[in-house]
Enzyme design. Structure first.
Site, short mmCIF file in Angstrom:
data_model
loop_
_atom_site.label_atom_id
_atom_site.label_comp_id
_atom_site.label_asym_id
_atom_site.label_seq_id
_atom_site.Cartn_x
_atom_site.Cartn_y
_atom_site.Cartn_z
N GLY A 170 47.85 44.67 46.48
CA GLY A 170 48.84 43.60 46.56
C GLY A 170 49.66 43.54 45.28
N GLY A 171 50.08 42.33 44.95
CA GLY A 171 50.91 42.16 43.75
C GLY A 171 50.20 42.56 42.47
N GLY A 405 75.85 70.71 35.01
CA GLY A 405 75.46 69.36 34.62
C GLY A 405 74.04 69.32 34.09
N ALA A 406 73.20 70.20 34.61
CA ALA A 406 71.80 70.21 34.17
C ALA A 406 71.71 70.66 32.71
CB ALA A 406 70.97 71.10 35.08
C1 HXC Z 1 37.87 35.77 46.06
C2 HXC Z 1 36.85 37.78 46.36
C3 HXC Z 1 38.08 38.43 46.44
C4 HXC Z 1 39.27 37.64 46.29
C5 HXC Z 1 36.56 39.92 46.65
N1 HXC Z 1 35.93 38.73 46.51
N2 HXC Z 1 37.87 39.75 46.61
N3 HXC Z 1 36.74 36.46 46.19
N4 HXC Z 1 39.09 36.31 46.11
N5 HXC Z 1 40.48 38.17 46.32
C6 HXC Z 1 34.49 38.49 46.48
C7 HXC Z 1 33.82 38.71 47.84
O1 HXC Z 1 33.92 37.53 48.60
C8 HXC Z 1 32.40 39.00 47.42
O2 HXC Z 1 31.79 37.79 47.07
C9 HXC Z 1 32.59 39.77 46.13
O3 HXC Z 1 33.90 39.47 45.66
C10 HXC Z 1 32.51 41.27 46.35
O4 HXC Z 1 33.39 41.60 47.41
P1 HXC Z 1 32.92 42.49 48.66
O5 HXC Z 1 33.90 42.26 49.73
O6 HXC Z 1 31.48 42.25 48.95
O7 HXC Z 1 33.07 43.93 48.03
P2 HXC Z 1 33.54 45.25 48.74
O8 HXC Z 1 32.86 45.43 50.06
O9 HXC Z 1 33.39 46.31 47.73
O10 HXC Z 1 35.09 45.06 49.02
C11 HXC Z 1 35.99 44.97 47.96
C12 HXC Z 1 37.40 44.54 48.45
C13 HXC Z 1 37.27 43.33 49.39
C14 HXC Z 1 38.02 45.75 49.21
C15 HXC Z 1 38.26 44.29 47.23
O11 HXC Z 1 36.49 42.32 48.68
C16 HXC Z 1 38.57 42.73 49.73
O12 HXC Z 1 39.28 43.22 50.61
N6 HXC Z 1 38.92 41.62 49.06
C17 HXC Z 1 40.14 40.92 49.33
C18 HXC Z 1 41.31 41.70 48.82
C19 HXC Z 1 42.57 40.93 48.96
O13 HXC Z 1 43.15 40.83 50.04
N7 HXC Z 1 42.98 40.29 47.88
C20 HXC Z 1 44.17 39.54 47.80
C21 HXC Z 1 45.26 40.56 47.53
S1 HXC Z 1 46.80 39.78 47.40
P3 HXC Z 1 30.24 37.51 47.36
O14 HXC Z 1 30.07 36.08 46.93
O15 HXC Z 1 30.05 37.75 48.80
O16 HXC Z 1 29.51 38.49 46.49
C22 HXC Z 1 46.95 39.58 45.79
C23 HXC Z 1 48.19 38.94 45.47
C24 HXC Z 1 48.50 39.11 44.04
O17 HXC Z 1 46.13 39.92 45.04
C25 HXC Z 1 49.89 38.61 43.86
C26 HXC Z 1 50.35 38.83 42.49
C27 HXC Z 1 51.79 38.46 42.37
#
Ligand code: HXC
Length: 515
Positions: A170-171, A405-406
């Site tokens: 994402g971002g 040009g290069a």
């Molecule tokens: C809160 C999160 C989290 C998040 C992971 N966790 N991502 N908690 N916010 N964004 C937590 C999980 O709930 C879990 O907690 C622990 O971290 C480990 O994650 P798992 O899913 O068990 O690990 P894994 O199977 O390795 O998967 C990793 C992952 C997946 C691929 C990153 O967690 C995932 O898809 N997370 C969400 C990604 C996402 O969509 N993020 C937002 C992106 S948008 P527990 O308590 O169960 O251990 C963004 C916008 C930014 O970031 C904008 C900037 C301008």
């Protein structure tokens, strides 16, 4: 003997230092990844790390966050040394809520960036995170914004190094994208705006996360990353090497090292590096390694736009950045990606006072609709801009072809090249002899009794007259024609002579590089 309060403090500190706990740490290791703390210790000099913000806590209460322990709020920050030089560092801790970024986590990173900028030391950010902490909503987004802002403020002042050692989606990818150097590790690093599931839902494409955003994808296809490592240790070793070529900030020069090689020694092997047949390629890497101290060339974007070579060498101990056409790939043509790669590299080096050595063997810009539709005009202009804008010492050597040009674009005299050399076999012209003869002698060839014989004669005539370095040297566009064997010695003395170079630039808010 500790007091009760001191013992309590020790207990708390131990707990915080353990991060997300045994199970999460084991899971991290099973994936071939170090924990954030292990990474910091592995990268920095022994016992040099000083941590800041260990006791920081999040303030979130939604979705039972008030019941969630988050040691260090999921990121380790502080400073330490690498080869004795100060660096600031942040390392996201995936064992704590997936390294997700909330308000306080972001504030820790931002304070570290601000401290690095204040004292003029490189900033290294290790990314391993699930992205914005979903429970914290807009506060997480605001945190990213502050980090991006700081990245931009620090740009061109301190080297910023981003290290991707897990998910970065994402971002979140935009902080690395705003930094100077992005490192990725095979199999464990991922960078994408939207992951494979979203890609499939929206476009129907099926792609693995590594193919979509793994280390090789971003090193060889997208150009988002600059360095690729086979594992985390290898990555840290490359970061240490990179830092040895960089100054601490824009007010300093890179450190010179003692060199035990004779600066006047000839490099006889260079006399035969160019094949007799001008249509035959050779490996420009052979030229670079023959020139460089100990034959060492630390490449930048080694896997991207391989028709252009970029990277760092030392010449008699002094750091020099090399930008070179690679005749072995696409005959060394300039295309969109090569222009982007070289332009970005030139600007990075200029910002950090690293002199530029340009090695030219370029037959022109790559023709075709793909290039035109993709905006080769706009992208090629970046290189012209970057070279013209750069105020560091600029030395250019034309080894063989420098057409059209290069020729201008590869740091010619006309773009501010301080010293331009050519080897005796150099061909500095508007285009190759075939193309030129076909255009300017088209009538004579068509009307000749034997057009093919006439064509060959006219090509030869053009070659004899124009395909050499002497006309450019007669105009002063080439400062000297040198034997290949003398190249290293002449380059060393050129960069020596340019050490005191000063340029007064026109006062402006900022330039407007074509993007
Ligand atoms: C809160 C999160 C989290 C998040 C992971 N966790 N991502 N908690 N916010 N964004 C937590 C999980 O709930 C879990 O907690 C622990 O971290 C480990 O994650 P798992 O899913 O068990 O690990 P894994 O199977 O390795 O998967 C990793 C992952 C997946 C691929 C990153 O967690 C995932 O898809 N997370 C969400 C990604 C996402 O969509 N993020 C937002 C992106 S948008 P527990 O308590 O169960 O251990 C963004 C916008 C930014 O970031 C904008 C900037 C301008």
């Amino acid at each position: 003997m500790l007091t009760e309060k001191q013992e309590k403090f020790e207990e708390l500190r131990e707990k915080l230092l353990a991060g997300g706990g045994e199970r999460a740490v084991a899971r991290q290791h099973e994936r071939g990844k170090m924990t954030a703390r292990e990474r910091v210790y592995a990268l920095l000099d022994d016992r040099s790390f000083v941590e800041t913000g260990l006791f920081v806590k999040h303030r979130s209460t939604e979705f039972e966050m008030d019941k969630k322990d988050a040691p260090g709020d999921g990121v380790i920050t502080g400073y330490g040394t690498i080869n004795g030089r100060l660096v600031y560092i942040s390392a996201q801790d995936f064992t704590v809520i997936g390294g997700s970024l909330g308000e306080e986590h972001a504030a820790k990173i931002a304070r570290t960036q601000e401290a690095a900028l204040k004292v003029g030391a490189p900033m290294i950010a290790i990314n391993d995170s699930g992205g914005a902490r979903i429970q914290e909503g807009v506060d997480a987004l605001a945190g990213y914004g502050r980090i991006f802002f700081n990245n931009t403020q620090a740009s061109g002042v301190i080297p910023q190094i981003s290290v991707i050692m897990g998910p970065c989606a994402g971002g979140a990818v935009y902080s690395p994208a705003l930094m100077d150097y992005v490192f990725m590790v095979d199999n464990t690093s991922e960078m994408f705006i939207t992951g494979p599931k979203v890609v499939q839902a929206v476009t129907g494409e099926e792609v693995s996360s590594q193919d979509l955003g793994g280390a090789m994808t971003h090193n060889s296809i997208s150009g988002v990353a600059h360095y690729r490592a086979t594992n985390e240790e290898d990555c840290f070793s490359q970061i240490r090497t990179l830092l040895s070529y960089l100054p601490q900030n824009n007010m300093e020069r890179p450190d010179a090292l003692p060199c035990d090689e004779d600066p006047d020694a000839k490099r006889l092997e260079l006399n035969t590096v160019i094949p007799e047949d001008p249509a035959k390629p050779y490996n420009m890497l052979d030229v670079i390694t023959a020139i460089a101290d100990r034959g060492e060339f630390f490449q930048y974007q080694e896997y991207y736009a391989t028709n252009m070579l970029t990277g760092y060498i030392r010449l008699n101990g002094e750091v020099v950045a090399v930008i070179a056409n690679q005749p072995r790939v696409m005959a060394g043509c300039l295309d969109i990606n090569a222009s982007d790669k070289a332009a970005r590299f030139v600007r990075t080096c200029d910002a950090f006072n690293i002199p530029l050595l340009t090695l030219v063997d370029v037959p022109g810009y790559l023709p075709g609709t793909q290039q035109e539709y993709g905006g080769i005009i706009r992208h090629g202009a970046k290189l012209l801009y970057a070279y013209s804008e750069a105020t560091v010492p600029k030395v250019t050597l034309i080894t063989r072809k420098a057409y059209g040009g290069a020729y201008i674009g590869m740091c010619s005299k006309h773009l501010g090249g301080d010293i331009v050399f050519a080897w005796p076999g150099a061909e500095i012209a508007v285009m190759g002899a075939d193309g030129a003869a076909n255009i300017i002698f088209s009538k004579a060839i068509r009307n000749a009794d034997d057009p093919e014989k006439e064509r060959t004669a006219k090509i030869k005539e053009y070659e004899d007259k124009m395909m050499n370095p002497y006309i450019a040297a007669a105009r002063g566009y080439v400062d000297d024609i040198i034997l290949p064997e003398d190249t290293r010695q002449r380059l060393i003395s050129s960069f020596d002579s340019l050490k005191g170079k000063r340029v007064l630039t026109v006062s402006k808010k900022h330039g407007n590089i074509p993007l």
